[in-house]
Design a protein around this motif. Sequence first.
Motif, PDB file in Angstrom:
ATOM      1  N   VAL A   1       0.867  -1.178   0.000  1.00 42.76           N
ATOM      2  CA  VAL A   1       0.000   0.000   0.000  1.00 42.76           C
ATOM      3  C   VAL A   1       0.904   1.229   0.000  1.00 42.76           C
ATOM      4  O   VAL A   1       1.811   1.331   0.836  1.00 42.76           O
ATOM      5  N   GLY A   2       0.661   2.153  -0.925  1.00 40.36           N
ATOM      6  CA  GLY A   2       1.496   3.349  -0.919  1.00 40.36           C
ATOM      7  C   GLY A   2       1.539   4.095  -2.225  1.00 40.36           C
ATOM      8  O   GLY A   2       0.643   3.971  -3.073  1.00 40.36           O
ATOM      9  N   ASP A   3       2.603   4.876  -2.384  1.00 40.67           N
ATOM     10  CA  ASP A   3       2.745   5.785  -3.519  1.00 40.67           C
ATOM     11  C   ASP A   3       3.313   5.064  -4.735  1.00 40.67           C
ATOM     12  O   ASP A   3       4.472   4.632  -4.731  1.00 40.67           O
ATOM     13  N   VAL A   4       2.496   4.929  -5.763  1.00 40.09           N
ATOM     14  CA  VAL A   4       2.948   4.326  -7.003  1.00 40.09           C
ATOM     15  C   VAL A   4       3.286   5.435  -7.992  1.00 40.09           C
ATOM     16  O   VAL A   4       2.694   6.523  -7.961  1.00 40.09           O
ATOM     17  N   MET A   5       4.257   5.186  -8.854  1.00 42.46           N
ATOM     18  CA  MET A   5       4.641   6.184  -9.859  1.00 42.46           C
ATOM     19  C   MET A   5       5.149   5.497 -11.102  1.00 42.46           C
ATOM     20  O   MET A   5       5.553   4.320 -11.072  1.00 42.46           O
ATOM     21  N   LEU A   6       5.135   6.219 -12.196  1.00 43.55           N
ATOM     22  CA  LEU A   6       5.626   5.700 -13.467  1.00 43.55           C
ATOM     23  C   LEU A   6       7.013   6.267 -13.733  1.00 43.55           C
ATOM     24  O   LEU A   6       7.194   7.482 -13.783  1.00 43.55           O
ATOM     25  N   ASP A   7       8.002   5.385 -13.860  1.00 43.85           N
ATOM     26  CA  ASP A   7       9.346   5.787 -14.262  1.00 43.85           C
ATOM     27  C   ASP A   7       9.453   5.600 -15.772  1.00 43.85           C
ATOM     28  O   ASP A   7       9.459   4.464 -16.266  1.00 43.85           O
ATOM     29  N   GLY A  54       7.431   2.463 -10.684  1.00 46.13           N
ATOM     30  CA  GLY A  54       8.311   2.920  -9.616  1.00 46.13           C
ATOM     31  C   GLY A  54       7.574   3.042  -8.302  1.00 46.13           C
ATOM     32  O   GLY A  54       6.362   2.834  -8.209  1.00 46.13           O
ATOM     33  N   GLY A  55       8.308   3.406  -7.257  1.00 47.04           N
ATOM     34  CA  GLY A  55       7.709   3.561  -5.938  1.00 47.04           C
ATOM     35  C   GLY A  55       7.119   2.255  -5.443  1.00 47.04           C
ATOM     36  O   GLY A  55       7.743   1.190  -5.527  1.00 47.04           O
ATOM     37  N   ALA A  56       5.898   2.319  -4.941  1.00 52.81           N
ATOM     38  CA  ALA A  56       5.228   1.114  -4.465  1.00 52.81           C
ATOM     39  C   ALA A  56       5.050   0.094  -5.576  1.00 52.81           C
ATOM     40  O   ALA A  56       5.010  -1.119  -5.321  1.00 52.81           O
ATOM     41  N   GLY A  57       4.973   0.565  -6.823  1.00 54.43           N
ATOM     42  CA  GLY A  57       4.870  -0.352  -7.961  1.00 54.43           C
ATOM     43  C   GLY A  57       6.120  -1.190  -8.112  1.00 54.43           C
ATOM     44  O   GLY A  57       6.049  -2.388  -8.420  1.00 54.43           O
ATOM     45  N   ASN A  58       7.278  -0.586  -7.905  1.00 49.28           N
ATOM     46  CA  ASN A  58       8.525  -1.344  -7.988  1.00 49.28           C
ATOM     47  C   ASN A  58       8.631  -2.339  -6.845  1.00 49.28           C
ATOM     48  O   ASN A  58       9.181  -3.430  -7.002  1.00 49.28           O
ATOM     49  N   VAL A  59       8.107  -1.986  -5.681  1.00 44.25           N
ATOM     50  CA  VAL A  59       8.074  -2.923  -4.557  1.00 44.25           C
ATOM     51  C   VAL A  59       7.255  -4.160  -4.944  1.00 44.25           C
ATOM     52  O   VAL A  59       7.683  -5.298  -4.736  1.00 44.25           O
ATOM     53  N   ALA A  60       6.086  -3.927  -5.533  1.00 42.31           N
ATOM     54  CA  ALA A  60       5.230  -5.045  -5.937  1.00 42.31           C
ATOM     55  C   ALA A  60       5.896  -5.884  -7.019  1.00 42.31           C
ATOM     56  O   ALA A  60       5.805  -7.118  -7.010  1.00 42.31           O
ATOM     57  N   LEU A  61       6.596  -5.238  -7.951  1.00 47.39           N
ATOM     58  CA  LEU A  61       7.295  -5.979  -9.004  1.00 47.39           C
ATOM     59  C   LEU A  61       8.408  -6.844  -8.427  1.00 47.39           C
ATOM     60  O   LEU A  61       8.645  -7.961  -8.886  1.00 47.39           O
ATOM     61  N   ASN A  62       9.121  -6.329  -7.433  1.00 46.66           N
ATOM     62  CA  ASN A  62      10.161  -7.110  -6.772  1.00 46.66           C
ATOM     63  C   ASN A  62       9.578  -8.360  -6.126  1.00 46.66           C
ATOM     64  O   ASN A  62      10.162  -9.446  -6.202  1.00 46.66           O
ATOM     65  N   ILE A  63       8.438  -8.208  -5.497  1.00 46.31           N
ATOM     66  CA  ILE A  63       7.774  -9.350  -4.849  1.00 46.31           C
ATOM     67  C   ILE A  63       7.389 -10.387  -5.888  1.00 46.31           C
ATOM     68  O   ILE A  63       7.642 -11.589  -5.725  1.00 46.31           O
ATOM     69  N   ALA A  64       6.773  -9.930  -6.982  1.00 46.85           N
ATOM     70  CA  ALA A  64       6.346 -10.850  -8.044  1.00 46.85           C
ATOM     71  C   ALA A  64       7.541 -11.530  -8.703  1.00 46.85           C
ATOM     72  O   ALA A  64       7.481 -12.717  -9.051  1.00 46.85           O
ATOM     73  N   ALA A  65       8.642 -10.796  -8.886  1.00 46.17           N
ATOM     74  CA  ALA A  65       9.835 -11.362  -9.523  1.00 46.17           C
ATOM     75  C   ALA A  65      10.446 -12.483  -8.685  1.00 46.17           C
ATOM     76  O   ALA A  65      11.080 -13.395  -9.217  1.00 46.17           O
TER      77      ALA A  65
END
Length: 475
Positions: free
Chosen positions: A16-22, A51-62
């Motif tokens: 949960v948090g700030d998602v952004m597009l890099d 990026g942001g929380a989105g990158n956190v979620a991608l790391n988890i999925a990876a």
Amino acid sequence: MQLSMPRFDKSQVLVVGDVMLDRYWHGGTSRISPEAPVPVVKVGQVEDRAGGAGNVALNIAALGAGASIISVVGDDEAGEALASRLGAAGIHTDFQISKDKPTITKLRVISRHQQLIRMDFEESFAEADSADFAAKAEKLLPMMGAVILSDYAKGSLQNTQALIEAAHKVNVPVLVDPKGTDFTRYRGATLLTPNLHEFEAVVGCCEHESDLVTKGTELMLDLDLEALLVTRGEHGMTLLRPNQPELHLPARAREVFDVTGAGDTVISVLASALAAGEELPKAVALANLAASIVVAKLGTATISGPELRRAIQTEQGSERGVMTEEQLLIALEDARAHGEKVVFTNGCFDIIHAGHVGYLEDTRALGDRLVVAINSDASVKRLKGEARPINPVDRRMAVLSGLESVDWVVSFEDDTPERLLELIKPEVLVKGGDYTEDQVVGWEIVKAYGGEVKVLSFFDNCSTTAIVEKIRDQD
């Protein structure tokens, strides 16, 4: 510390948090603009990353874990791009749409591997933009093994206490990547992961290790935290827990190209490992290892499950294998400094068969580290006769060291391992076969210093002597 690959496929983590597009524009430069003294970039490639929380979620999925994300985006193309990319990675997205604010976008212009300029498109979100977060989280929390609050100070996390309380109701740990100097917003969280700069901005300068420990302990008590992990760049990480000694892990990165997103990787691996059932110290060690990999990549990056597995194997390989007595004593000292239980067994192990493999696996399960001591060639001859061993000691040691259950292999010249037992003092002595405890060689030595003696059975119908006799009968 002995590391192993967690069962990430059993993990479910909510972000949960700030998602952004890099967004990256890549292109070549061959001339200076006639309009101003700036390079002209001919854009040839456009790359979008979460990026942001989105990158956190991608790391988890990876890593192979299940990831869900709750955030807020604008009603625009960038928000759609984020949802598309996260969905393509198998991440469950639940975005609240802001009608009057754009999706946070960071545009970087790259030429010849150099960033020439970055342009940010953003406005801070208001409380109304994230009003539904707690309700959305409550629906998902019963299925989660951990929650990450990924705070980039963009306004998405307005009501952190509601999220923390909701997680506590279903006994789900809450990990927070904090921002700003008001850490009271995270009161009651399970774990905070500030970097050293963020930590000192709250508690003041820490000139010595003792300052960091003292101030960190005070912060944990003040905020009712279960743990605090301070990431310290080239100085590694320090894990603090109330009423427990601090755990310091040195940095492992050999080459650092870009630290962008390293904090995302740390908290992603931490949460995924905890959700998979790992204890906190091992989860931190895994996160530290993962960070060393991701900082060697350019830009906001992730680490995959296979990458982490290879790193663990490399890491463990440097601590395992055939050793001299002197090398073994050094390795044992380090293992015990990390609270690891040492198990010891011995034998000739002339021809490795299924009985040996099963026995060694069962033996290793009795502790954290397994030492296998094998009789030298001369010792085997004295015990078994001139026709033995079939395989010389170097080959026997090489085969044993290749088994996953075995950490260290050492040879001894004596007829019994008693001298080694006096030297090593294992917590557990194990022997295979039909023995009683007081028939195991060295049992008095181990019992005298408070160790355990265990007798395990070999697999049925497995015997080196029987195998040798059968081969001879074939001749």
